[in-house]
Structures are given as structure tokens and as C-alpha cells.
Design an enzyme around this catalytic site. Structure first.
Site, mmCIF file in Angstrom:
data_model
loop_
_atom_site.group_PDB
_atom_site.id
_atom_site.type_symbol
_atom_site.label_atom_id
_atom_site.label_comp_id
_atom_site.label_asym_id
_atom_site.label_seq_id
_atom_site.Cartn_x
_atom_site.Cartn_y
_atom_site.Cartn_z
ATOM 1 N N GLY A 156 -0.907 4.790 4.385
ATOM 2 C CA GLY A 156 -1.182 4.359 3.007
ATOM 3 C C GLY A 156 -2.429 3.489 3.035
ATOM 4 O O GLY A 156 -3.302 3.650 3.890
ATOM 5 N N ILE A 158 -2.932 0.236 3.781
ATOM 6 C CA ILE A 158 -3.149 -0.604 4.974
ATOM 7 C C ILE A 158 -3.330 0.275 6.218
ATOM 8 O O ILE A 158 -4.213 0.023 7.043
ATOM 9 C CB ILE A 158 -2.002 -1.631 5.150
ATOM 10 C CG1 ILE A 158 -1.963 -2.565 3.942
ATOM 11 C CG2 ILE A 158 -2.183 -2.436 6.436
ATOM 12 C CD1 ILE A 158 -0.733 -3.456 3.852
ATOM 13 N N ARG A 238 7.446 -4.386 7.856
ATOM 14 C CA ARG A 238 8.632 -5.202 7.616
ATOM 15 C C ARG A 238 9.497 -5.158 8.875
ATOM 16 O O ARG A 238 9.596 -4.112 9.528
ATOM 17 C CB ARG A 238 9.452 -4.675 6.435
ATOM 18 C CG ARG A 238 8.858 -4.955 5.057
ATOM 19 C CD ARG A 238 8.940 -6.440 4.664
ATOM 20 N NE ARG A 238 8.420 -6.688 3.336
ATOM 21 C CZ ARG A 238 7.160 -7.014 3.046
ATOM 22 N NH1 ARG A 238 6.268 -7.150 4.006
ATOM 23 N NH2 ARG A 238 6.797 -7.235 1.794
ATOM 24 N N GLU A 267 13.879 -13.488 9.002
ATOM 25 C CA GLU A 267 12.717 -14.382 8.916
ATOM 26 C C GLU A 267 13.123 -15.701 8.272
ATOM 27 O O GLU A 267 13.849 -15.682 7.279
ATOM 28 C CB GLU A 267 11.607 -13.716 8.085
ATOM 29 C CG GLU A 267 11.058 -12.485 8.787
ATOM 30 C CD GLU A 267 9.852 -11.867 8.070
ATOM 31 O OE1 GLU A 267 9.413 -12.407 7.042
ATOM 32 O OE2 GLU A 267 9.363 -10.840 8.556
ATOM 33 N N HIS A 286 4.679 -13.871 9.682
ATOM 34 C CA HIS A 286 4.474 -13.098 8.449
ATOM 35 C C HIS A 286 3.240 -13.607 7.683
ATOM 36 O O HIS A 286 3.344 -14.051 6.532
ATOM 37 C CB HIS A 286 5.729 -13.130 7.558
ATOM 38 C CG HIS A 286 5.807 -11.957 6.637
ATOM 39 N ND1 HIS A 286 6.994 -11.363 6.268
ATOM 40 C CD2 HIS A 286 4.826 -11.251 5.994
ATOM 41 C CE1 HIS A 286 6.738 -10.352 5.444
ATOM 42 N NE2 HIS A 286 5.431 -10.263 5.267
HETATM 43 P P1 NAP Z 1 1.141 2.029 0.631
HETATM 44 O O1 NAP Z 1 -0.299 2.207 0.281
HETATM 45 O O2 NAP Z 1 2.179 2.399 -0.365
HETATM 46 O O3 NAP Z 1 1.402 2.825 1.991
HETATM 47 C C1 NAP Z 1 2.662 3.118 2.509
HETATM 48 C C2 NAP Z 1 2.578 4.450 3.212
HETATM 49 O O4 NAP Z 1 3.820 4.713 3.853
HETATM 50 C C3 NAP Z 1 2.324 5.616 2.216
HETATM 51 O O5 NAP Z 1 1.386 6.508 2.795
HETATM 52 C C4 NAP Z 1 3.700 6.237 2.104
HETATM 53 O O6 NAP Z 1 3.663 7.611 1.795
HETATM 54 C C5 NAP Z 1 4.216 6.045 3.511
HETATM 55 N N1 NAP Z 1 5.670 6.197 3.573
HETATM 56 C C6 NAP Z 1 6.583 5.747 2.683
HETATM 57 N N2 NAP Z 1 7.818 6.080 3.099
HETATM 58 C C7 NAP Z 1 7.672 6.776 4.257
HETATM 59 C C8 NAP Z 1 8.574 7.395 5.147
HETATM 60 N N3 NAP Z 1 9.889 7.381 4.901
HETATM 61 N N4 NAP Z 1 8.089 8.022 6.250
HETATM 62 C C9 NAP Z 1 6.751 8.065 6.482
HETATM 63 N N5 NAP Z 1 5.835 7.482 5.652
HETATM 64 C C10 NAP Z 1 6.290 6.837 4.557
HETATM 65 O O7 NAP Z 1 1.441 0.510 1.014
HETATM 66 P P2 NAP Z 1 0.491 -0.510 1.797
HETATM 67 O O8 NAP Z 1 -0.243 -1.344 0.821
HETATM 68 O O9 NAP Z 1 -0.254 0.218 2.835
HETATM 69 O O10 NAP Z 1 1.613 -1.444 2.456
HETATM 70 C C11 NAP Z 1 2.520 -0.925 3.383
HETATM 71 C C12 NAP Z 1 3.608 -1.953 3.701
HETATM 72 O O11 NAP Z 1 3.050 -3.003 4.479
HETATM 73 C C13 NAP Z 1 4.183 -2.673 2.470
HETATM 74 O O12 NAP Z 1 5.206 -1.933 1.860
HETATM 75 C C14 NAP Z 1 4.688 -3.971 3.043
HETATM 76 O O13 NAP Z 1 6.047 -3.886 3.372
HETATM 77 C C15 NAP Z 1 3.858 -4.155 4.296
HETATM 78 N N6 NAP Z 1 2.951 -5.328 4.200
HETATM 79 C C16 NAP Z 1 3.111 -6.358 5.056
HETATM 80 C C17 NAP Z 1 2.271 -7.434 4.988
HETATM 81 C C18 NAP Z 1 2.406 -8.583 5.928
HETATM 82 O O14 NAP Z 1 2.163 -9.699 5.522
HETATM 83 N N7 NAP Z 1 2.751 -8.369 7.164
HETATM 84 C C19 NAP Z 1 1.254 -7.486 4.030
HETATM 85 C C20 NAP Z 1 1.106 -6.397 3.171
HETATM 86 C C21 NAP Z 1 1.965 -5.329 3.265
HETATM 87 P P3 NAP Z 1 3.452 8.132 0.279
HETATM 88 O O15 NAP Z 1 1.968 8.238 0.118
HETATM 89 O O16 NAP Z 1 4.163 9.437 0.231
HETATM 90 O O17 NAP Z 1 4.081 7.102 -0.631
#
Ligand code: NAP
Length: 330
Positions: A156, A158, A238, A267, A286
Site C-alpha cells: 500500500g 507505506i 501492527r 503496547e 510505536h
Molecule cells: P494502505 O495504503 O491501506 O496499505 C495497506 C496494504 O495492505 C494495501 O495494499 C492492502 O491491499 C494490503 N492488504 C490489506 N489486507 C491484506 C491482506 N489480508 N493480505 C495482503 N495484503 C493486504 O495503508 P498504509 O498507509 O500503507 O498503512 C499500512 C498499515 O501500517 C496501517 O494500517 C497501520 O496499521 C500501519 N502503520 C503503522 C505506523 C506506525 O507508527 N508503526 C504508522 C502508520 C501506519 P488493498 O490495496 O487491497 O487494500
């Protein structure tokens, strides 16, 4: 007519709340710790809007109490702490803050990758405690990042930003996702593979899927056993995407080389957690999106969502647009 009420569950960086105060009564939880659940329920009862953090469980009890609640505006891109289905049923909008934290979080994921691969934290600890005795050809040998194979799980926003960084390190990029991304394949030379193949071929595995029922413990004992003994796992998604107990065992028995973790199943991770006794793991609290500029942008975005909802508009970052139609019909 009385002003709407907004409860903000933590003081916001950059303090964008004056914009809220122009149209609403705003209460901000003063503590550094999250409000206790009972308090959240009590505050929800009087609120038209909640501006929440990922540490606030927005469950049935909160949503039931929030009879006037129009929006839960989460200051994070992940919203696994919010029962979105329950909110939708009640016509309550849920928003998040995607995009603005992408590059900052990718920076941190790459920092963890480098730190775990090159044993940076371990080296720092040794240096401070007299462990640097002399230069030795076999001292603190790690894994090369440049030219290695990186497997990204969840390409996605990130995941893509991490892939862009990996290109600068001449890395071969594999990815697994539930959706194929032909543009990324063309632009970044990323190859779409099954999860098992990604785990078996990657020198580094970086997780970027949201936490959901399908991704809980996506990486468990079986998946870890597919990874190379020299491989490094990075989790800035997560905590519960990884079975932490299985990871701890794999790291302890050196079935994988190292891990870099920004998140944990519980956490804050308890200080007596066995994971923290291992040298081959780097753990950060985090802080993926924790830069001054990004946190201010996230707060601003959450505030904007609240304002849009209070004006009766569909907020731009709504994750349950169906709730909007339900509210309109009601
Ligand atoms: P995003 O753009 O929605 O990307 C998530 C990706 O994962 C999408 O490509 C999605 O596919 C894919 N996905 C969803 N379910 C899946 C599954 N079951 N199997 C395989 N792939 C799957 O979100 P993002 O902005 O990159 O953020 C991703 C995650 O990072 C967030 O949800 C959050 O939990 C985490 N995060 C953590 C921090 C931190 O502080 N450590 C900060 C920001 C985010 P689709 O395109 O089909 O939806």
C-alpha cells in the site's frame, strides 16, 4: 442552539484545536496516558465528535453511549481499535489520516531494517559497556542491505514508500498483497509472489498490512520457518500481525537472524517480555509517524474531518461512507 461538543483524547501536536473551538465546545483529555475506558464511555455520552488515538478502544460500549455521536476521527491511518461495523450500523462516521504519514513511517521502517541488519543498537550498547575491546575481523558481523532481496507484505502507501527507498539500495523487490499493483511492478521492478515464496526468498521481510482478522498472526511459526536463517523481519505495521511468541522463539534459536519492531502485541511491551532479553531484536515504542511535521499534519487532518462531519459533509478520509447514507436516511 447549543454548540456541538467534541472530546479529544489527547493534547494534539501543533494545537489545531482553536479551529474546533470556533464551532464547538472542546474538551481535551489532559493526561499523557489514554483516558480509562469508563471515562471514554462517559465522555462519548456528551459528545457529537470524538477525536481519538490508536490506543482508544472504540467499542460497543463507547458507541452505545454516544447517542449524539456523528464522527470518530482517528488520528492514525490504522483504525483496528475502532469497531467500524458497529459504528456504521449506528450511522457514525469513522475517519483516519492516510497519506500524510507515509514517508515518515517508511523512514522508520527502513531505519529498523538497517539497524537490525547492521546490529547498530547492539553495537551502541557494547560500546557504552566496554564491549569494544579492539577491531576484530569477526566482530559484530551483520547482513548486507545493498543488493539484497526485500519482501514487502502489503504494497500500500507505506509499503510502496519502503520499496522506493529499497531501490536506492539496489535491492531486488518482491511483494505480496491481496491486490496486484501493475504500476509498482513496472515502476519499481517489484515482483508479485505468493507469501510463502516471498518468505523463502527474501533477505528482509517488511510488513505493511493493516491489522484485521485476515492479517492477525499472518506471520506465525510456520511462516517464520520458511524464512532464511540469515533473514531479518521488520514490523512497523501492527504488533498482532506477527505471533510474537513464535517470533521470540525463532530469534532466540537463531532460526532467523534479527528483527526490527516498532509495534508489539501488547503496547507498551512489558519490560520483562522475553523478547527484550534478546540482542538480535531492535524495538522502538510505536514511533513510525512520530516526526514533528507529520504529527502536526495528522492532527490537522483529524480536525478537518471533524469539522467536515459537523458541517454535515462526508469527510474526505471516511472509511465507512455507508454510515453517511444511513445518517442521511435517518
Ligand atoms: P494502505 O495504503 O491501506 O496499505 C495497506 C496494504 O495492505 C494495501 O495494499 C492492502 O491491499 C494490503 N492488504 C490489506 N489486507 C491484506 C491482506 N489480508 N493480505 C495482503 N495484503 C493486504 O495503508 P498504509 O498507509 O500503507 O498503512 C499500512 C498499515 O501500517 C496501517 O494500517 C497501520 O496499521 C500501519 N502503520 C503503522 C505506523 C506506525 O507508527 N508503526 C504508522 C502508520 C501506519 P488493498 O490495496 O487491497 O487494500
Amino acid at each position: 442552539m447549543s454548540k456541538p461538543s467534541i472530546f479529544v483524547t489527547r493534547a494534539l501536536p501543533g494545537d489545531p484545536t482553536p479551529r474546533l473551538r470556533e464551532v464547538a465546545d472542546v474538551e481535551i483529555w489532559p493526561g499523557d496516558e489514554p483516558p480509562p475506558h469508563g471515562e471514554l464511555v462517559r465522555r462519548a455520552a456528551d459528545a457529537d465528535a470524538l477525536l481519538t488515538m490508536l490506543t482508544d478502544p472504540i467499542d460497543d460500549a463507547v458507541l452505545d453511549a454516544g447517542k449524539r455521536l456523528r464522527i470518530v476521527a482517528q488520528m492514525a491511518v490504522g483504525y483496528d481499535n475502532v469497531d467500524v461495523a458497529a459504528a456504521t450500523e449506528r450511522g457514525i462516521l469513522v475517519t483516519n489520516t492516510p497519506g500524510v504519514l507515509t514517508e515518515t513511517t517508511a523512514d522508520l521502517a527502513f531505519a529498523l531494517l538497517l539497524a537490525a541488519a547492521r546490529r547498530i543498537v547492539e553495537g551502541d550498547r557494547l560500546t557504552r559497556t566496554g564491549g569494544w575491546k579492539s577491531w576484530h575481523p569477526s566482530f559484530l558481523l551483520g547482513q548486507d542491505v545493498h543488493g539484497a532481496t526485500l519482501g514487502i507484505v502489503g504494497l500500500g502507501q507505506i509499503g510502496l514508500a519502503v520499496a522506493r527507498r529499497a531501490r536506492g539500495f539496489d535491492m531486488r523487490i518482491l511483494y505480496h498483497d491481496r491486490t496486484r499493483h501493475p504500476q509498482a511492478e513496472a515502476e519499481l521492478g517489484a515482483e508479485y509472489v505468493s507469501l510463502d515464496r516471498l518468505l523463502g526468498e527474501s533477505d528482509f521481510v517488511s510488513l505493511h498490512v493493516p491489522l484485521a482478522s485476515q492479517t492477525r498472526h499472518l506471520i506465525g511459526q510456520r511462516e517464520l520457518s520458511l524464512m532464511k536463517p540469515s533473514a531479518v523481519l521488520v514490523n512497523a505495521a501492527r504488533g498482532a500481525v506477527v505471533d510474537q511468541q513464535a517470533l521470540c522463539a525463532a530469534l532466540k534459536e537463531r532460526r532467523i537472524a534479527a528483527a526490527g519492531l516498532d509495534v508489539a502485541e501488547i503496547e507498551p511491551i512489558p519490560v520483562d517480555d522475553p523478547l527484550l532479553t534478546l540482542d538480535n531484536v531492535v524495538v522502538t515504542p510505536h514511533i513510525g509517524s512520530a516526526s514533528v511535521a507529520t504529527r502536526a499534519r495528522m492532527a490537522e487532518m483529524a480536525v478537518e474531518s471533524v469539522l467536515q462531519a459537523l458541517r454535515g459533509e462526508l469527510p474526505s478520509n471516511c472509511v465507512n461512507a455507508e454510515a453517511f447514507s444511513r445518517r442521511k436516511q435517518a
